[in-house]
Design a protein around this motif. Structure first.
Motif, short mmCIF file in Angstrom:
data_model
loop_
_atom_site.label_atom_id
_atom_site.label_comp_id
_atom_site.label_asym_id
_atom_site.label_seq_id
_atom_site.Cartn_x
_atom_site.Cartn_y
_atom_site.Cartn_z
N TYR A 80 36.72 49.81 46.00
CA TYR A 80 36.73 48.47 46.57
C TYR A 80 36.48 47.42 45.49
O TYR A 80 37.10 46.37 45.46
CB TYR A 80 35.68 48.36 47.68
CG TYR A 80 35.98 49.30 48.82
CD1 TYR A 80 37.13 49.11 49.58
CD2 TYR A 80 35.16 50.38 49.11
CE1 TYR A 80 37.44 49.96 50.62
CE2 TYR A 80 35.48 51.25 50.14
CZ TYR A 80 36.61 51.04 50.90
OH TYR A 80 36.93 51.89 51.92
N GLU A 81 35.56 47.71 44.61
CA GLU A 81 35.30 46.80 43.50
C GLU A 81 36.54 46.66 42.62
O GLU A 81 36.89 45.57 42.17
CB GLU A 81 34.14 47.31 42.64
CG GLU A 81 32.78 47.08 43.24
CD GLU A 81 31.69 47.81 42.48
OE1 GLU A 81 31.74 47.86 41.24
OE2 GLU A 81 30.78 48.34 43.15
N ALA A 82 37.18 47.78 42.38
CA ALA A 82 38.40 47.78 41.56
C ALA A 82 39.45 46.88 42.19
O ALA A 82 40.09 46.08 41.51
CB ALA A 82 38.93 49.20 41.42
N PHE A 83 39.58 47.00 43.48
CA PHE A 83 40.57 46.21 44.20
C PHE A 83 40.27 44.72 44.14
O PHE A 83 41.12 43.90 43.81
CB PHE A 83 40.63 46.68 45.67
CG PHE A 83 41.49 45.84 46.56
CD1 PHE A 83 42.86 45.92 46.49
CD2 PHE A 83 40.91 44.95 47.47
CE1 PHE A 83 43.67 45.14 47.32
CE2 PHE A 83 41.70 44.17 48.29
CZ PHE A 83 43.08 44.27 48.22
N ILE A 84 39.02 44.36 44.42
CA ILE A 84 38.65 42.94 44.43
C ILE A 84 38.87 42.34 43.04
O ILE A 84 39.44 41.25 42.89
CB ILE A 84 37.19 42.75 44.88
CG1 ILE A 84 37.07 43.09 46.36
CG2 ILE A 84 36.72 41.32 44.64
CD1 ILE A 84 35.67 42.94 46.94
N ASN A 85 38.47 43.06 42.02
CA ASN A 85 38.63 42.55 40.66
C ASN A 85 40.11 42.35 40.32
O ASN A 85 40.50 41.32 39.78
CB ASN A 85 37.98 43.52 39.67
CG ASN A 85 37.51 42.83 38.42
OD1 ASN A 85 36.79 41.83 38.50
ND2 ASN A 85 37.93 43.32 37.27
N TYR A 86 40.90 43.33 40.67
CA TYR A 86 42.34 43.26 40.39
C TYR A 86 42.97 42.08 41.14
O TYR A 86 43.76 41.32 40.58
CB TYR A 86 43.01 44.57 40.80
CG TYR A 86 44.48 44.65 40.44
CD1 TYR A 86 44.87 45.00 39.16
CD2 TYR A 86 45.46 44.40 41.38
CE1 TYR A 86 46.22 45.08 38.82
CE2 TYR A 86 46.81 44.47 41.06
CZ TYR A 86 47.19 44.81 39.78
OH TYR A 86 48.51 44.89 39.45
N MET A 87 42.58 41.93 42.39
CA MET A 87 43.17 40.86 43.20
C MET A 87 42.74 39.49 42.70
O MET A 87 43.51 38.54 42.77
CB MET A 87 42.80 41.04 44.67
CG MET A 87 43.43 42.26 45.32
SD MET A 87 45.22 42.36 45.17
CE MET A 87 45.72 41.24 46.48
N ASN A 88 41.51 39.38 42.22
CA ASN A 88 41.08 38.11 41.62
C ASN A 88 41.97 37.76 40.43
O ASN A 88 42.44 36.63 40.29
CB ASN A 88 39.62 38.19 41.16
CG ASN A 88 38.64 38.13 42.32
OD1 ASN A 88 39.01 37.79 43.45
ND2 ASN A 88 37.39 38.47 42.06
N VAL A 89 42.17 38.73 39.56
CA VAL A 89 43.01 38.52 38.38
C VAL A 89 44.42 38.14 38.81
O VAL A 89 45.01 37.17 38.32
CB VAL A 89 43.05 39.80 37.51
CG1 VAL A 89 44.18 39.73 36.50
CG2 VAL A 89 41.72 40.00 36.80
N LEU A 90 44.93 38.89 39.77
CA LEU A 90 46.29 38.65 40.23
C LEU A 90 46.42 37.26 40.86
O LEU A 90 47.44 36.58 40.69
CB LEU A 90 46.68 39.74 41.24
CG LEU A 90 48.17 39.97 41.47
CD1 LEU A 90 48.88 40.20 40.16
CD2 LEU A 90 48.37 41.16 42.40
N SER A 91 45.37 36.82 41.55
CA SER A 91 45.40 35.49 42.17
C SER A 91 45.58 34.43 41.09
O SER A 91 46.37 33.50 41.25
CB SER A 91 44.10 35.21 42.92
OG SER A 91 43.91 36.16 43.92
N ASP A 92 44.82 34.57 40.00
CA ASP A 92 44.94 33.60 38.91
C ASP A 92 46.33 33.67 38.29
O ASP A 92 46.98 32.65 38.04
CB ASP A 92 43.89 33.87 37.84
CG ASP A 92 43.97 32.84 36.72
OD1 ASP A 92 43.53 31.70 36.95
OD2 ASP A 92 44.50 33.17 35.64
N PHE A 93 46.79 34.89 38.08
CA PHE A 93 48.10 35.09 37.46
C PHE A 93 49.19 34.44 38.30
O PHE A 93 50.09 33.79 37.79
CB PHE A 93 48.35 36.59 37.28
CG PHE A 93 49.56 36.92 36.47
CD1 PHE A 93 49.63 36.56 35.14
CD2 PHE A 93 50.64 37.59 37.03
CE1 PHE A 93 50.75 36.86 34.37
CE2 PHE A 93 51.76 37.90 36.28
CZ PHE A 93 51.81 37.52 34.94
#
Lengths: 514, 425
Positions: free
Chosen positions: A374-387
């Protein structure tokens, strides 16, 4: 004569840093430099450097009869260049022996084969160019990320011109068949397939140091004995391993390096096996039949399927989102953006989101920098949101740029008409050459470059004298420069006719500014 | 096998977590073929009642005890002892309540535990006196019944357990649901600490509700680690379906539900809320509960100027709790120290995704929950934000969370407890 075919997967992902939601829109750097650097350093010291040295020694010791193959992902190569260039050097030394084959794969060790053919093809092309640039080999054998394969993927690979592909000898696709033969793709029989002998491969990769294993400890004598007990009719034993098996997954203390050093000697002295690379096998062996793989397989876990990377809601949403922006990335056509997008496609990011290890596989846990999927997902999605925000901004920029260009074109047309009328009176039609460009001032060159397409420029500057080239290129913007370099990478594939045509067009343009 | 258990409450009078745990464990034990002689303190102010009352299966009225539990009563003997002791009370609190009552005849305090008492003035006004009187009765019970092992829950009954052991010579197991450090932080009541410690010293085995509690028992009470075993709590399967409640505003709701005390970490919840509201105004935060830090928290919310998006409900109970869960999109438990923590499980059963602190016992067993250090406000805010914005994750939580909680069965926990018994008999 039977063969042992050694292939090693070398891969390191660009791991993401802890990226909080309040960084979105503010911080556009996503990668954990510290972790990536220290891991690259550690694994280089524990595995790549010592293992490469052993391989080199073995090749020399057996006078070129010991042969191996590697597939090194583009993002691993990028990190080696960045953090541990001596690893690149040691691979180069291996390449120079002529006993080592380098395979093609996707640049980012991505799952693009499952989602976008265009992106898949692009990544493979870029990867094989990188291999050529570093090791002077044009790969003819293909290995997809984590040995992922299906009939369809095989067809795409064949269409790209590859002759051979490696994949898993999964029980559920082989049935009664043995993995120890050459097979071929079910759609395009021209593509030959080498299948991993998973029992013998995993004996080394996973069970080597497992003291609960009934065959523990594994010795080179024992392993050679197992090879000898294989039906002599069978042609090739494919030992496909993570290269990190040596020294990282199996620590030096387990004796893995000693095993590696001793194995060729045993095989040479006490068996009729030779060592061969996939390329050699493709030349010497004929397929005994086709393999049908309607649904993708991989070399991961008991299931040999894709569930380590895709299938749960987290993985599917992230995977869907990253490829949703493919069209926009193409429109933007910016090298940096493209590179980051590629690093974000790396399969490891999806592997970290796997929830399977809740029930089994502590293997997953070991390689996971996150506390939970879940942490992996949230972190990835945060990055992707910025991207994605950046992508939107760039798209806006590109669009407004397009309208600018159209207006410019209109203006130019007007000027042309004026000039043409001047020319008629002037009748100066002297041909100019690149030496004349030298006479141009920097300001003029800048003006000139504005009206020239970067691709045209790349073609035009082929074989132009260095001083003149530099004179022009130093006036190029940073972003344009990156783009220019990317295009030049492919300069071997430029058509002569194109070069001549574009050179002429460029000089014509120059003339206007003289 | 038969166990003499000094427990707390029984249906239908359950009011708190400890009673729920005792009931669940008892039921689980009976499923595992352990007979239970169950002793509870109970004060209804009935002057004529004998000090000790044994209720046989035949005496149970079905409508009250519900035929759902009928099977268990065959293996259960139930003893009620007239006593005012209640779980989780501190001596000071107890004294205050008794004093207020004597002066005014009123019962004060918001704690649900106090509602059920009829204060008669018959019992001791000091908690310790009451505990000792309870232990005396325990001696009497221990000498009149047959059993193989004694089991006492939380420090108020430890003394009774120790006395029962002295009389019967049977082994004693004490159960640590919460330590004095969990209740009072570093400002512990020395007398309570001493009682807890003496109980554990005298016991043959100590059961802790989490590894977190086990560490406290070993490191702060100096109990021999070989006799301390962790048995995580479980939950009763949910009888009712989650309540549905219509929301009259569009924002998503993030909820803190619990006592507003230092132990529960309410201030971290507020700081995280502030971080989120700076980026996303489309969220409302709710702090449900009361406690000694409530005023300070309200002040802080005003200071941060987020009061239009941050709401206080005061103490909630019963169906209001269910409604609160039904309105929530995320449940947060940022406890500084939580021996176990049953409330996230309740949230998960109501299909609410949870963020819990790593400093809670329940974090040791939950997989489908986000876990953060209670002091790491950035991580806390980030987790809440992730749950609010990325649908896949709440979808996963809803699918697997409830399933996970339903799999935490008392039968399994009771089997572990039974093994603890077997190791000392």
């Amino acid at each position: 004569m039977r063969s042992v075919c050694f292939y090693f997967q070398v891969h390191q992902p660009y791991r993401l840093k802890t990226y909080r939601f309040f960084d979105i829109g503010k911080d556009h750097y996503y990668f954990d430099d510290f972790q990536n650097r220290s891991l690259a350093r550690r694994i280089a010291d524990k595995c790549y450097l010592p293992a490469n040295q052993i391989m080199l020694d073995l090749i020399k010791k057996y006078d070129g009869k010991f042969k191996i193959s590697y597939s090194i992902s583009g993002c691993a190569l990028d990190q080696f260049e960045q953090y541990v260039p001596e690893v690149i050097e040691s691979f180069k030394r291996l390449a120079e022996t002529g006993c080592v084959e380098f395979l093609a794969e996707t640049y980012a060790h991505s799952l693009s084969a499952l989602k976008s053919k265009k992106e898949f093809v692009k990544q493979v092309k870029y990867q094989s160019e990188k291999i050529y640039e570093l090791f002077g080999q044009k790969p003819t054998t293909f290995r997809n990320t984590e040995l992922i394969y299906s009939d369809e993927i095989g067809k795409m690979v064949a269409d790209m011109g590859y002759k051979t592909m490696l994949t898993e000898g999964a029980k559920h696709i082989l049935g009664w068949k043995s993995p120890n033969y050459m097979y071929c793709n079910a759609i395009n029989p021209k593509l030959k397939l080498l299948l991993k002998n998973f029992r013998l491969s995993d004996d080394i990769a996973f069970r080597f140091s497992q003291s609960s294993w009934s065959e523990f400890p594994l010795t080179s004598e024992k392993f050679t004995h197992w090879l000898n007990s294989i039906d002599p009719e069978e042609e090739v034993v494919n030992l496909f391993l993570d290269y990190e098996t040596f020294g990282e997954h199996q620590w030096e203390e387990t004796g893995i390096f000693e095993f590696l050093k001793a194995l060729p000697e045993q095989i040479f002295n006490y068996s009729d096996y030779t060592f061969n690379t996939p390329k050699e096998l493709a030349e010497s062996l004929q397929p005994v039949g086709t393999i049908n793989v309607p649904y993708p397989i991989s070399w991961a876990d008991e299931e040999r399927d894709l569930t380590a990377w895709l299938g749960n809601d987290l993985q599917d949403e992230a995977f869907h989102k990253i490829y949703e922006i493919e069209e926009k990335i193409k429109q933007i056509d910016d090298f940096e953006i493209w590179k980051e997008w590629r690093y974000l496609q790396t399969s490891d990011h999806f592997y970290y989101m796997c929830t399977k290890w809740f029930s089994d596989g502590d293997v997953h846990k070991y390689f996971n920098p996150y506390g939970s999927p879940y942490e992996a997902f949230i972190n990835y999605m945060n990055v992707l949101s910025d991207f994605m925000i950046r992508i939107e901004e760039k798209i806006e920029h590109v669009r407004s740029g397009e309208t600018d260009r159209k207006e410019n074109a209109k203006l130019k047309l007007h000027k042309k008409v004026e000039k043409n009328s001047l020319k008629k009176t002037n009748t100066k039609t002297k041909e100019i050459s690149f030496t004349d460009v030298n006479a141009l001032s920097n300001a003029k060159i800048k003006q000139l470059l504005k009206s020239v397409d970067i691709e045209d420029l790349a073609y035009a500057l082929v074989n132009v004298k260095k001083e003149i080239k530099n004179q022009i290129l130093k006036n190029l913007g940073k972003r344009a420069m990156v783009k220019y370099e990317a295009i030049v990478l492919e300069s071997d594939n430029f058509k002569k006719a194109d070069i001549i045509k574009r050179k002429k067009a460029f000089l014509k343009e120059c003339k206007k500014h003289l | 096998m038969k166990v003499l258990m000094f427990g707390w409450e029984f249906p239908p009078h359950i009011t708190g977590g400890l009673g729920t745990a005792c009931f669940g464990l008892t039921k689980g034990l009976m499923h595992n073929d352990v007979e239970v002689l169950f002793v509870v303190p109970k004060a209804y102010g009935d002057e004529n009642q004998e000090a000790v009352k044994l209720i046989n299966a035949s005496d149970i009225e079905i409508d009250i005890r519900s035929h759902f539990y009928k099977d268990y009563w065959n293996k259960l003997q139930y003893i009620e002892v007239d006593s005012n002791i209640v779980p989780y009370t501190t001596p000071e609190e107890y004294f205050n309540i008794m004093e207020t009552y004597e002066r005014t005849g009123e019962v004060k305090g918001e704690s649900i535990f106090f509602r059920k008492f009829n204060f008669s003035g018959k019992y001791g006004t000091k908690l310790i006196e009451e505990v000792e009187r309870y232990a005396l009765i325990a001696r009497k019970i221990a000498s009149s019944y047959e059993f193989d092992v004694i089991h006492a829950h939380d420090w108020l009954t430890y003394f009774a357990g120790v006395e029962a052991k002295k009389v019967s010579g049977k082994p004693l197991v004490v159960h640590m649901h919460a330590t004095e450090f969990d209740r009072s932080g570093e400002n512990i009541n020395q007398m309570v600490y001493d009682r807890e410690r003496a109980g554990m010293e005298a016991a043959d085995r100590v059961i802790s509700v989490s590894n977190l509690t086990r560490d406290i028992v070993i490191n702060r009470y100096g109990i021999n680690e070989n006799k301390v075993l962790t048995v995580h709590n479980a939950v009763e399967p949910m009888q009712k379906k989650p309540v549905r409640e219509k929301k009259f505003f569009k924002e998503k709701v993030v909820t803190f539900l619990g006592r507003v005390t230092f132990q529960k970490g309410p201030e971290y919840f507020i700081e995280a809320a502030y971080k989120i509201l700076q980026r996303d105004r489309n969220v409302r935060f709710v702090m449900a509960g009361s406690g000694d830090m409530l005023n300070k928290m309200i002040k802080r919310v005003a200071e941060l100027n987020i009061a239009t998006k941050f709401h206080f409900t005061g103490f909630l109970q019963g169906s209001d709790v269910d409604k609160m869960f039904a309105l929530s999109d995320v449940y947060v438990m940022p406890s500084v120290s939580e021996p176990f923590g049953i409330s996230p499980l309740e949230a998960m059963r109501s299909n609410v995704p949870v963020v819990i602190s790593k400093q809670s016992g329940v974090a040791e067993i939950l997989k489908h929950a986000l876990k953060v250090d209670f002091w790491d406000i950035d991580a806390l805010a980030n987790s809440i934000y992730g749950l609010l914005h990325y649908n896949a994750i709440s979808k996963m939580f809803k699918t697997y969370g409830r399933q996970e909680v339903d799999n935490l069965k008392w039968d399994n926990a009771a089997l572990k407890v039974k093994k603890v018994y077997q190791s000392v008999i």
